[in-house]
Design a protein around this motif. Structure first.
Motif, PDB file in Angstrom:
ATOM      1  N   ASP A   1       0.864  -1.179   0.000  1.00 30.41           N
ATOM      2  CA  ASP A   1       0.000   0.000   0.000  1.00 30.41           C
ATOM      3  C   ASP A   1       0.899   1.226   0.000  1.00 30.41           C
ATOM      4  OD1 ASP A   1      -2.579  -1.121   0.051  1.00 30.41           O
ATOM      5  OD2 ASP A   1      -2.468  -1.423   2.217  1.00 30.41           O
ATOM      6  N   VAL A   2       0.574   2.193  -0.862  1.00 28.37           N
ATOM      7  CA  VAL A   2       1.317   3.448  -0.916  1.00 28.37           C
ATOM      8  C   VAL A   2       0.351   4.606  -0.784  1.00 28.37           C
ATOM      9  CG1 VAL A   2       3.217   2.517  -2.282  1.00 28.37           C
ATOM     10  CG2 VAL A   2       1.237   3.464  -3.440  1.00 28.37           C
ATOM     11  N   ASP A   3       0.860   5.780  -0.384  1.00 28.33           N
ATOM     12  CA  ASP A   3       0.000   6.932  -0.132  1.00 28.33           C
ATOM     13  C   ASP A   3      -0.273   7.770  -1.376  1.00 28.33           C
ATOM     14  OD1 ASP A   3       2.565   7.892  -0.371  1.00 28.33           O
ATOM     15  OD2 ASP A   3       2.374   9.352   1.235  1.00 28.33           O
ATOM     16  N   GLN A   4       0.361   7.439  -2.491  1.00 29.16           N
ATOM     17  CA  GLN A   4       0.117   8.187  -3.716  1.00 29.16           C
ATOM     18  C   GLN A   4       0.328   7.252  -4.897  1.00 29.16           C
ATOM     19  OE1 GLN A   4       3.338  10.782  -2.363  1.00 29.16           O
ATOM     20  NE2 GLN A   4       4.119  10.701  -4.439  1.00 29.16           N
ATOM     21  N   GLU A   5      -0.364   7.535  -6.001  1.00 33.77           N
ATOM     22  CA  GLU A   5      -0.337   6.649  -7.155  1.00 33.77           C
ATOM     23  C   GLU A   5       1.010   6.668  -7.869  1.00 33.77           C
ATOM     24  OE1 GLU A   5      -2.640   6.302 -11.393  1.00 33.77           O
ATOM     25  OE2 GLU A   5      -3.787   6.931  -9.656  1.00 33.77           O
ATOM     26  N   ARG A   6       1.630   7.836  -7.950  1.00 34.26           N
ATOM     27  CA  ARG A   6       2.889   7.962  -8.680  1.00 34.26           C
ATOM     28  C   ARG A   6       4.000   8.457  -7.757  1.00 34.26           C
ATOM     29  NH1 ARG A   6       1.584   8.506 -14.487  1.00 34.26           N
ATOM     30  NH2 ARG A   6      -0.661   8.495 -14.594  1.00 34.26           N
ATOM     31  N   LEU A   7       5.219   8.133  -8.145  1.00 36.80           N
ATOM     32  CA  LEU A   7       6.371   8.608  -7.381  1.00 36.80           C
ATOM     33  C   LEU A   7       6.497  10.119  -7.510  1.00 36.80           C
ATOM     34  CD1 LEU A   7       9.055   5.948  -8.336  1.00 36.80           C
ATOM     35  CD2 LEU A   7       7.707   6.061  -6.253  1.00 36.80           C
ATOM     36  N   GLU A   8       6.974  10.752  -6.470  1.00 39.94           N
ATOM     37  CA  GLU A   8       7.223  12.190  -6.465  1.00 39.94           C
ATOM     38  C   GLU A   8       8.719  12.391  -6.294  1.00 39.94           C
ATOM     39  OE1 GLU A   8       6.294  15.145  -3.004  1.00 39.94           O
ATOM     40  OE2 GLU A   8       4.510  14.947  -4.257  1.00 39.94           O
ATOM     41  N   PHE A   9       9.378  12.943  -7.309  1.00 40.85           N
ATOM     42  CA  PHE A   9      10.831  13.123  -7.295  1.00 40.85           C
ATOM     43  C   PHE A   9      11.552  11.787  -7.110  1.00 40.85           C
ATOM     44  CE2 PHE A   9       8.994  17.083  -5.540  1.00 40.85           C
ATOM     45  CZ  PHE A   9       9.307  17.916  -6.602  1.00 40.85           C
TER      46      PHE A   9
END
Length: 57
Positions: free
Chosen positions: A24-32
Motif C-alpha cells: 500500500d502506498v499513499d500516492q499513485e505515482r512517485l514524487e521526485f
C-alpha cells in the motif's frame, strides 16, 4: 546513492527476489523518484512467483 540532500548516503544491497508481496502506498505515482511516505506490506502473495510479476505494475 540516494537519501535527502546533506544526509549520509543510503546503502543499497541488491537481493534475489524470492517472495511476492502487495504493498500500500499513499500516492499513485512517485514524487521526485520516491513515495512521500514509506510503502507498507499489505500481504504475501504465495500464489505468485517473482518471475511472473511485471515490475512496472
Amino acid at each position: 546513492m540516494g537519501g535527502l540532500p546533506g544526509a549520509d548516503p543510503v546503502r543499497y544491497l541488491p537481493v534475489k527476489p524470492e517472495v511476492v508481496v502487495e504493498i500500500d502506498v499513499d500516492q499513485e505515482r512517485l514524487e521526485f523518484g520516491r513515495y512521500r511516505h514509506r510503502p507498507r506490506v499489505r500481504r504475501v502473495r504465495g500464489d505468485l512467483a517473482p518471475d511472473l510479476v511485471d515490475e512496472r505494475q
